[in-house]
Design a protein around this motif. Structure first.
Motif, short mmCIF file in Angstrom:
data_model
loop_
_atom_site.label_atom_id
_atom_site.label_comp_id
_atom_site.label_asym_id
_atom_site.label_seq_id
_atom_site.Cartn_x
_atom_site.Cartn_y
_atom_site.Cartn_z
N LEU A 39 0.84 -1.20 0.00
CA LEU A 39 0.00 0.00 0.00
C LEU A 39 0.88 1.25 0.00
O LEU A 39 1.91 1.29 0.68
CB LEU A 39 -0.91 0.01 1.23
N PRO A 40 0.48 2.28 -0.74
CA PRO A 40 1.26 3.52 -0.75
C PRO A 40 1.28 4.15 0.64
O PRO A 40 0.31 4.06 1.40
CB PRO A 40 0.51 4.41 -1.75
N GLY A 41 2.42 4.76 0.99
CA GLY A 41 2.54 5.42 2.29
C GLY A 41 3.15 4.55 3.36
O GLY A 41 3.39 5.02 4.49
N ARG A 42 3.42 3.27 3.06
CA ARG A 42 4.04 2.40 4.05
C ARG A 42 5.40 2.98 4.46
O ARG A 42 6.20 3.37 3.62
CB ARG A 42 4.24 0.99 3.49
N GLY A 43 5.63 3.05 5.77
CA GLY A 43 6.89 3.57 6.28
C GLY A 43 6.91 5.07 6.49
O GLY A 43 7.95 5.62 6.88
#
Length: 471
Positions: free
Chosen positions: A276-280
């Protein structure tokens, strides 16, 4: 009184089968009480007995045992038959079992993976104490896992330029940027979170499986993903707020929906969640794995039953639009004009005309317009006592060709009707024919008569429309 004993005794729940309740479970309880004066577990969950698709208990003597690894990894018919030969069955039994295996698995067992097997077995728990395992159903849940993968990867295309933030759900719902479709899917998400948690607490694993499955397929994939396509594709400045709201809502649904599914399909949900985008980038509270993330909970403030009812009414209108298009065989690329006559709930329908246009493949949608502005060349579908949908078909249908098709269909159906009528009027029919057959013939006659009546009505309708179009 060792540290190991404190760590591993007592446990909380024992999962076992009904057939060893007194052979083994009762003895565990008695021994635990005798040695420690403490119950070894407070709950016993009795799983269903897994049988073959015909309801027979799996046994080596019947040759119908299915190894879970054969379902997970797949196997050929040849390997299944070879396994029977390596057992201790007499030759006659081997021959019979091989015949049964060839009939049940003519192409072997397809590779399904552990997620599909687990998800399929959970679905079976609603049956009660027995599971009649049909591999075809497990294959169906393999297809669900594939759809989950493909739908999530497809949805991530909509999020390529989206940056999630901490507490995104609260930020979204307090932004004032959400549309009805956004608030609807969030409400559905809250409801399914509440339902699944309640089902898991009461060990209704099959109901939890069905609720999460229905949310992903019926609500998220079939409705919301389709509704937001034109919103996300529109990158104009005027659409910035609506686009951000759609992206934020989609990200929340994907992330929360994957956590909801994780205990049931752990491998595919972990893999997708990590992508998923935004991980981390979500701060110190962000977990490294979906396994150690908190399980989704319902926020009652974001449930909206009234909006869900309004959306269900809109979905009925959309279904009617699609039905009309299908009945007149309108190509998918051709947009049509719809007129909606609605009593109660006019405001809700007006508010969702864009969504009706998107899913109903409409160029324009008029709600309660003047009768004088509605053309005569229309197809009509009555949704309910409050709602009627009309579609302008001028220039979209070759009426003469449609009439010829219907007449050809009628000419094929009439001989069957006449033959059945002749048979039922034959001397001695009432006295000699069994009641079951008479009932079957009556039902068949009624169906054929209705089909002819519907064809005649459609022909007359097309003739009338053809005349109106020429005027």
């Amino acid at each position: 009184n060792t540290e190991d004993l404190k760590a591993f005794y007592p446990t909380s729940i024992l999962e076992t089968g009904l057939d060893i309740l007194f052979f083994w479970v009762a003895r565990m309880v008695m021994m635990g009480l005798e040695l420690t004066d403490v119950l070894p577990f407070h709950t016993v969950y009795l799983h269903a007995m897994v049988r073959d698709k015909d309801g027979r208990k799996m046994s080596k003597s019947l040759g119908n045992v299915i190894d879970p690894l054969e379902v997970i990894n797949g196997c050929t018919l040849e390997s299944l038959l070879k396994k029977l030969e390596g057992g201790n069955l007499p030759p006659k039994e081997i021959e019979k079992c091989q015949k049964d295996q060839a009939g049940d698995f003519p192409d072997g067992i397809p590779e399904c993976g552990s997620d599909a097997l687990r998800f399929g077995l959970l679905a079976y728990t609603v049956q009660g104490k027995d599971v009649n395992l049909d591999i075809k159903r497990v294959v169906g849940y393999r297809n669900f896992c594939n759809k989950l993968w493909n739908a999530t990867r497809f949805a991530m295309q909509f999020l390529s330029d989206f940056k999630p933030e901490c507490n995104l759900l609260d930020v979204l719902m307090n932004s004032g940027k959400t549309a009805i479709r956004d608030r609807y899917i969030i409400s559905r998400l809250m409801v399914v979170c509440e339902d699944v948690n309640n089902y898991l607490k009461t060990y209704k694993f099959g109901d939890a499986q069905q609720a999460s499955y229905s949310f992903w397929i019926d609500d998220l994939c079939d409705v919301y993903l389709e509704l937001i396509k034109p919103v996300v594709y529109d990158k104009s400045e005027a659409n910035d707020d609506a686009r951000w709201a759609a992206q934020a809502t989609l990200w929340i649904c994907l992330e929360t929906g994957l956590r909801l599914l994780h205990p049931m399909v752990p491998f595919v949900s972990e893999e997708l969640w990590q992508r998923l985008p935004g991980r981390g980038t979500l701060g110190s509270d962000e977990k490294e794995s979906i396994m150690i993330s908190s399980y989704p909970q319902c926020n009652n403030a974001y449930k909206n039953p009234e909006l869900e009812v309004a959306m269900e009414a809109t979905k009925k209108v959309i279904k009617s639009c699609r039905s009309l298009r299908a009945s007149y065989q309108i190509p998918n690329k051709t947009l049509t004009t719809f007129y909606i006559k609605v009593g109660d709930g006019e405001e809700g329908v007006r508010a969702q005309t864009d969504d009706i246009k998107t899913l109903g493949r409409a160029s324009s949608v008029g709600v309660n317009v003047d009768e004088a502005s509605i053309p005569k060349t229309i197809g009509i579908d009555v949704v309910d006592d409050q709602t009627t949908v009309l579609m302008d078909i001028a220039g979209l249908v070759d009426f003469e060709a449609e009439i010829k098709k219907l007449e050809k269909n009628r000419s094929k159906t009439l001989p069957s009707l006449e033959s059945l009528e002749k048979k039922m009027k034959a001397p001695g029919y009432e006295a000699k024919v069994k009641e079951e057959l008479k009932k079957s013939n009556s039902d068949k006659l009624e169906g054929l008569q209705k089909k002819i009546a519907d064809i005649n009505e459609a022909i007359e309708n097309f003739k009338t429309l053809a005349v109106l179009e020429k005027k």
